[in-house]
Design a protein around this motif. Structure first.
Motif, PDB file in Angstrom:
ATOM      1  N   LYS A  43       0.820  -1.218   0.000  1.00 34.11           N
ATOM      2  CA  LYS A  43       0.000   0.000   0.000  1.00 34.11           C
ATOM      3  C   LYS A  43       0.851   1.263   0.000  1.00 34.11           C
ATOM      4  O   LYS A  43       0.354   2.340  -0.294  1.00 34.11           O
ATOM      5  CB  LYS A  43      -0.959  -0.017   1.177  1.00 34.11           C
ATOM      6  N   LYS A  44       2.134   1.132   0.304  1.00 33.51           N
ATOM      7  CA  LYS A  44       3.038   2.278   0.291  1.00 33.51           C
ATOM      8  C   LYS A  44       3.824   2.372  -1.014  1.00 33.51           C
ATOM      9  O   LYS A  44       4.796   3.106  -1.110  1.00 33.51           O
ATOM     10  CB  LYS A  44       3.987   2.209   1.483  1.00 33.51           C
ATOM     11  N   ILE A  45       3.392   1.601  -2.011  1.00 31.60           N
ATOM     12  CA  ILE A  45       4.020   1.646  -3.332  1.00 31.60           C
ATOM     13  C   ILE A  45       3.079   2.380  -4.283  1.00 31.60           C
ATOM     14  O   ILE A  45       1.931   1.998  -4.450  1.00 31.60           O
ATOM     15  CB  ILE A  45       4.308   0.231  -3.874  1.00 31.60           C
ATOM     16  N   SER A  46       3.598   3.437  -4.878  1.00 28.90           N
ATOM     17  CA  SER A  46       2.857   4.161  -5.906  1.00 28.90           C
ATOM     18  C   SER A  46       3.487   3.776  -7.239  1.00 28.90           C
ATOM     19  O   SER A  46       4.687   3.955  -7.431  1.00 28.90           O
ATOM     20  CB  SER A  46       2.978   5.671  -5.666  1.00 28.90           C
ATOM     21  N   ARG A  47       2.692   3.255  -8.149  1.00 34.02           N
ATOM     22  CA  ARG A  47       3.249   2.752  -9.406  1.00 34.02           C
ATOM     23  C   ARG A  47       2.547   3.372 -10.601  1.00 34.02           C
ATOM     24  O   ARG A  47       1.355   3.635 -10.577  1.00 34.02           O
ATOM     25  CB  ARG A  47       3.174   1.231  -9.456  1.00 34.02           C
TER      26      ARG A  47
ATOM     27  N   TYR B 115      12.663  -8.820  -4.071  1.00 33.47           N
ATOM     28  CA  TYR B 115      12.421  -8.514  -2.661  1.00 33.47           C
ATOM     29  C   TYR B 115      12.173  -7.011  -2.595  1.00 33.47           C
ATOM     30  O   TYR B 115      13.076  -6.213  -2.845  1.00 33.47           O
ATOM     31  CB  TYR B 115      13.613  -8.893  -1.788  1.00 33.47           C
ATOM     32  N   ILE B 116      10.937  -6.632  -2.294  1.00 28.85           N
ATOM     33  CA  ILE B 116      10.562  -5.229  -2.290  1.00 28.85           C
ATOM     34  C   ILE B 116       9.984  -4.892  -0.920  1.00 28.85           C
ATOM     35  O   ILE B 116       8.967  -5.436  -0.511  1.00 28.85           O
ATOM     36  CB  ILE B 116       9.547  -4.925  -3.413  1.00 28.85           C
ATOM     37  N   GLU B 117      10.657  -3.993  -0.215  1.00 26.42           N
ATOM     38  CA  GLU B 117      10.276  -3.588   1.129  1.00 26.42           C
ATOM     39  C   GLU B 117       9.983  -2.089   1.070  1.00 26.42           C
ATOM     40  O   GLU B 117      10.868  -1.295   0.807  1.00 26.42           O
ATOM     41  CB  GLU B 117      11.412  -3.891   2.110  1.00 26.42           C
ATOM     42  N   ALA B 118       8.728  -1.704   1.304  1.00 28.33           N
ATOM     43  CA  ALA B 118       8.300  -0.322   1.070  1.00 28.33           C
ATOM     44  C   ALA B 118       7.822   0.388   2.328  1.00 28.33           C
ATOM     45  O   ALA B 118       6.954   1.253   2.252  1.00 28.33           O
ATOM     46  CB  ALA B 118       7.200  -0.316   0.010  1.00 28.33           C
ATOM     47  N   SER B 119       8.374   0.083   3.490  1.00 29.46           N
ATOM     48  CA  SER B 119       7.869   0.699   4.719  1.00 29.46           C
ATOM     49  C   SER B 119       8.012   2.220   4.722  1.00 29.46           C
ATOM     50  O   SER B 119       7.207   2.916   5.338  1.00 29.46           O
ATOM     51  CB  SER B 119       8.535   0.095   5.950  1.00 29.46           C
ATOM     52  N   ASN B 120       9.021   2.761   4.051  1.00 33.16           N
ATOM     53  CA  ASN B 120       9.172   4.214   3.937  1.00 33.16           C
ATOM     54  C   ASN B 120       8.606   4.751   2.623  1.00 33.16           C
ATOM     55  O   ASN B 120       8.717   5.938   2.334  1.00 33.16           O
ATOM     56  CB  ASN B 120      10.636   4.625   4.072  1.00 33.16           C
ATOM     57  N   GLY B 121       8.053   3.897   1.809  1.00 36.37           N
ATOM     58  CA  GLY B 121       7.426   4.305   0.559  1.00 36.37           C
ATOM     59  C   GLY B 121       8.330   4.120  -0.651  1.00 36.37           C
ATOM     60  O   GLY B 121       9.546   4.272  -0.565  1.00 36.37           O
ATOM     61  N   ILE B 122       7.704   3.764  -1.773  1.00 40.42           N
ATOM     62  CA  ILE B 122       8.390   3.629  -3.057  1.00 40.42           C
ATOM     63  C   ILE B 122       7.467   4.215  -4.116  1.00 40.42           C
ATOM     64  O   ILE B 122       6.283   3.910  -4.148  1.00 40.42           O
ATOM     65  CB  ILE B 122       8.700   2.149  -3.392  1.00 40.42           C
ATOM     66  N   VAL B 123       8.029   5.064  -4.961  1.00 40.13           N
ATOM     67  CA  VAL B 123       7.300   5.646  -6.083  1.00 40.13           C
ATOM     68  C   VAL B 123       7.992   5.183  -7.357  1.00 40.13           C
ATOM     69  O   VAL B 123       9.199   5.401  -7.520  1.00 40.13           O
ATOM     70  CB  VAL B 123       7.298   7.193  -6.013  1.00 40.13           C
ATOM     71  N   ILE B 124       7.239   4.544  -8.257  1.00 39.07           N
ATOM     72  CA  ILE B 124       7.807   4.023  -9.503  1.00 39.07           C
ATOM     73  C   ILE B 124       7.039   4.621 -10.669  1.00 39.07           C
ATOM     74  O   ILE B 124       5.816   4.517 -10.727  1.00 39.07           O
ATOM     75  CB  ILE B 124       7.743   2.482  -9.553  1.00 39.07           C
ATOM     76  N   GLY B 125       7.758   5.235 -11.601  1.00 40.53           N
ATOM     77  CA  GLY B 125       7.141   5.900 -12.739  1.00 40.53           C
ATOM     78  C   GLY B 125       6.649   4.947 -13.816  1.00 40.53           C
ATOM     79  O   GLY B 125       6.826   3.723 -13.733  1.00 40.53           O
ATOM     80  N   ASP B 126       6.061   5.528 -14.849  1.00 46.15           N
ATOM     81  CA  ASP B 126       5.477   4.775 -15.959  1.00 46.15           C
ATOM     82  C   ASP B 126       6.518   3.948 -16.708  1.00 46.15           C
ATOM     83  O   ASP B 126       7.654   4.384 -16.899  1.00 46.15           O
ATOM     84  CB  ASP B 126       4.824   5.728 -16.963  1.00 46.15           C
ATOM     85  N   TYR B 127       6.101   2.760 -17.139  1.00 44.44           N
ATOM     86  CA  TYR B 127       6.862   1.878 -18.029  1.00 44.44           C
ATOM     87  C   TYR B 127       8.246   1.520 -17.503  1.00 44.44           C
ATOM     88  O   TYR B 127       9.188   1.344 -18.271  1.00 44.44           O
ATOM     89  CB  TYR B 127       6.967   2.498 -19.432  1.00 44.44           C
ATOM     90  N   THR B 128       8.378   1.392 -16.214  1.00 48.57           N
ATOM     91  CA  THR B 128       9.648   0.979 -15.613  1.00 48.57           C
ATOM     92  C   THR B 128       9.651  -0.536 -15.461  1.00 48.57           C
ATOM     93  O   THR B 128       8.647  -1.132 -15.065  1.00 48.57           O
ATOM     94  CB  THR B 128       9.846   1.683 -14.261  1.00 48.57           C
TER      95      THR B 128
END
Length: 176
Positions: A50-54, A67-80
């Motif tokens: 829920k802390k991943i913006s994609r 392995y993706i750990e998003a406790s502090n948040g992750i923002v991933i742009g388009d077509y990555t």
């Protein structure tokens, strides 16, 4: 028939139906990555989805072994694209008390990036648009300007990309 099923259920065209069958079994029955609202490879782990913006066409964890750990948040742009066995880690444990997780800025990955196999992206890193992270690279600092190829441990720029060529590619291939 396959196209009809894909359209009805909103399935991606770049993965086979077997991916979705395995995803259903592991996420819905075994409850592995159960909170992740998109399909995840059964060998990948996604914490705090829920802390991943994609952006458009981005599915973190769809490659094997992520392995993706998003406790502090992750923002991933388009077509990555995120390759196999990639680690994206947004938080570290406190150096004194392992039970405490240190806060950091969210990880930001721009549009049209490519994260190669076995790469690791550490807390607070920002990667600009069109950043390619080579296989096995460990990214410990930000490269917010983008348009580059990173390699090594720790990551360093090994090649600059032509901004005009990248912009033209994105406009012609991915025009709305």
């Amino acid at each position: 028939m396959k196209k009809i099923i894909q359209n009805i259920f909103g399935l991606r065209k770049d993965v086979g139906i077997n991916f979705y069958i395995a995803d259903f079994f592991y996420r819905r029955i075994l409850r592995q990555n159960a909170d992740t609202p998109w399909a995840v490879h059964f060998t990948s782990t996604v914490y705090f989805p829920k802390k991943i913006s994609r952006g458009k066409n981005v599915y973190p964890g769809d490659s094997p072994g992520n392995y993706i750990e998003a406790s502090n948040g992750i923002v991933i742009g388009d077509y990555t694209n995120i390759g196999p066995n990639v680690g994206i880690i947004s938080a570290n444990h406190n150096l004194i008390d392992n039970a405490v997780v240190d806060t950091a800025a969210p990880i930001k990955i721009g549009n049209f990036c490519w994260i190669g196999m076995n790469a690791v992206i550490l807390p607070g890193v920002e990667l600009g648009d069109f950043t390619i992270v080579g296989a096995g690279t460990v990214v410990t600092k930000s490269f917010a300007e983008g348009y580059c190829v990173l390699g090594g441990t720790p990551a360093q720029i090994i090649k600059h990309l032509n901004k005009d060529a990248c912009s033209q590619f994105s406009k012609t291939k991915y025009a709305n």
